[in-house]
Design an enzyme around this catalytic site. Structure first.
Site, mmCIF file in Angstrom:
data_model
loop_
_atom_site.group_PDB
_atom_site.id
_atom_site.type_symbol
_atom_site.label_atom_id
_atom_site.label_comp_id
_atom_site.label_asym_id
_atom_site.label_seq_id
_atom_site.Cartn_x
_atom_site.Cartn_y
_atom_site.Cartn_z
ATOM 1 N N ASP A 22 0.861 -1.166 0.000
ATOM 2 C CA ASP A 22 0.000 0.000 0.000
ATOM 3 C C ASP A 22 0.912 1.235 0.000
ATOM 4 O O ASP A 22 2.115 1.125 0.291
ATOM 5 C CB ASP A 22 -0.888 -0.040 1.251
ATOM 6 C CG ASP A 22 -1.704 1.208 1.427
ATOM 7 O OD1 ASP A 22 -2.385 1.614 0.476
ATOM 8 O OD2 ASP A 22 -1.660 1.784 2.534
ATOM 9 N N ILE A 23 0.369 2.399 -0.309
ATOM 10 C CA ILE A 23 1.211 3.598 -0.394
ATOM 11 C C ILE A 23 0.928 4.562 0.758
ATOM 12 O O ILE A 23 1.764 4.771 1.632
ATOM 13 C CB ILE A 23 1.027 4.293 -1.756
ATOM 14 C CG1 ILE A 23 1.519 3.376 -2.876
ATOM 15 C CG2 ILE A 23 1.790 5.630 -1.785
ATOM 16 C CD1 ILE A 23 1.259 3.900 -4.280
ATOM 17 N N ASP A 24 -0.248 5.170 0.760
ATOM 18 C CA ASP A 24 -0.566 6.206 1.748
ATOM 19 C C ASP A 24 -0.766 5.602 3.130
ATOM 20 O O ASP A 24 -1.578 4.690 3.319
ATOM 21 C CB ASP A 24 -1.818 6.961 1.314
ATOM 22 C CG ASP A 24 -1.610 7.683 -0.006
ATOM 23 O OD1 ASP A 24 -0.985 8.755 -0.001
ATOM 24 O OD2 ASP A 24 -2.045 7.156 -1.051
ATOM 25 N N ASP A 200 -2.252 -0.147 5.812
ATOM 26 C CA ASP A 200 -2.533 0.578 7.057
ATOM 27 C C ASP A 200 -4.007 0.840 7.318
ATOM 28 O O ASP A 200 -4.350 1.398 8.357
ATOM 29 C CB ASP A 200 -1.812 1.927 7.045
ATOM 30 C CG ASP A 200 -2.565 2.965 6.234
ATOM 31 O OD1 ASP A 200 -2.921 4.022 6.790
ATOM 32 O OD2 ASP A 200 -2.828 2.720 5.042
#
Length: 260
Positions: A22-24, A200
């Site tokens: 995942d990124i953010d 997250d």
């Protein structure tokens, strides 16, 4: 490094593995507006090194569009599933299987923009997905959620509402990170490897469940409540430290994972 008191940190790599990110909130700290985040050269270099060590078995699994991901991480064009798996790039620098915006979702976006009418709320139109970001206006999260839930009855069947830590999204049922991970695991670069997924948010839970089914390693960043993940790291900084350590561990061997 500090971790959730209820979940152990993941072990460092050692045997054949594949990495899904995942990124953010995982690689980058959240910002009030998605375009406000900045990718540093160190992170680009780390991702490029990990992708090389894994012989290409690395992919972003994100709610962002692949075009937005490319803009953030340029000049890197890594494998990616965008819009929760409604878009795919199965090969590095390869073509993108894109998704367009249906007319009813476009009309709904305009309605919600007019209804909320607040400069601190960002309404992001991502093809068939409508995301309402309320990080800068948390008092409007409940109203935003009500608006998209009410819209379900007017839309064609096949949509769902997904509440997040600081916003809410309306998306097709087939938009699921777990399905995106399954698709990558069928590709030659990933096949036969143990999947590792770092995320997250609530949108990552489906991915954790799928990775657990595959006897992989699921890692929730900064967990705030119940999670399907079996491991945790306390925040973005700790996630980057772990990834850097994984990149440098047993550098003379093929990448893999210590049993946990």
């Amino acid at each position: 490094m500090p971790v959730s008191p209820n979940l152990p940190a993941p072990a460092l790599p050692q045997g054949p593995w594949a990495l899904f990110l995942d990124i953010d909130g995982t690689l980058l700290e959240h910002a009030a507006h998605p375009d406000a985040v900045v990718v540093g050269d160190e992170l680009r270099a780390l991702l490029a090194s990990l992708e090389a060590r894994l012989d290409g078995a690395l992919a972003f699994i994100t709610g962002r569009s692949i075009a937005a991901v490319d803009n953030l991480f340029q000049p890197l064009r890594l494998r990616a599933a965008g819009l929760y798996g409604l878009e795919h790039r199965l090969a590095r620098d390869g073509p993108v299987e894109a998704a367009g915006e249906p007319a009813d979702i476009a009309a709904l976006a305009q309605e919600i923009e007019a209804e909320l009418d607040n400069a601190d709320v960002y309404i992001e139109r991502k093809g068939p997905i409508l995301a309402i970001h309320t990080r800068a206006a948390p008092h409007l999260l409940r109203r935003a959620t009500q608006l998209v839930e009410q819209a379900l009855g007017r839309l064609p069947a096949g949509y769902r509402v997904l509440a997040g830590n600081a916003g809410v999204e309306l998306m097709p049922l087939e938009a699921a990170k777990g399905a995106a991970i399954r698709r990558f695991m069928e590709e030659s670069a990933f096949s036969g490897r143990r999947p590792v997924f770092l995320g997250d948010d609530t949108s990552d839970e489906n991915g954790f469940e799928v990775v657990n089914e595959m006897d992989g390693v699921s890692v929730r960043i900064k967990p705030r409540g119940p999670t399907a993940a079996r491991h945790a790291l306390a925040g973005v900084e700790e996630a980057l430290v772990w990834l850097d350590a994984a990149n440098h561990s047993n550098a003379e061997k093929s990448a893999g994972l210590v049993a946990t």
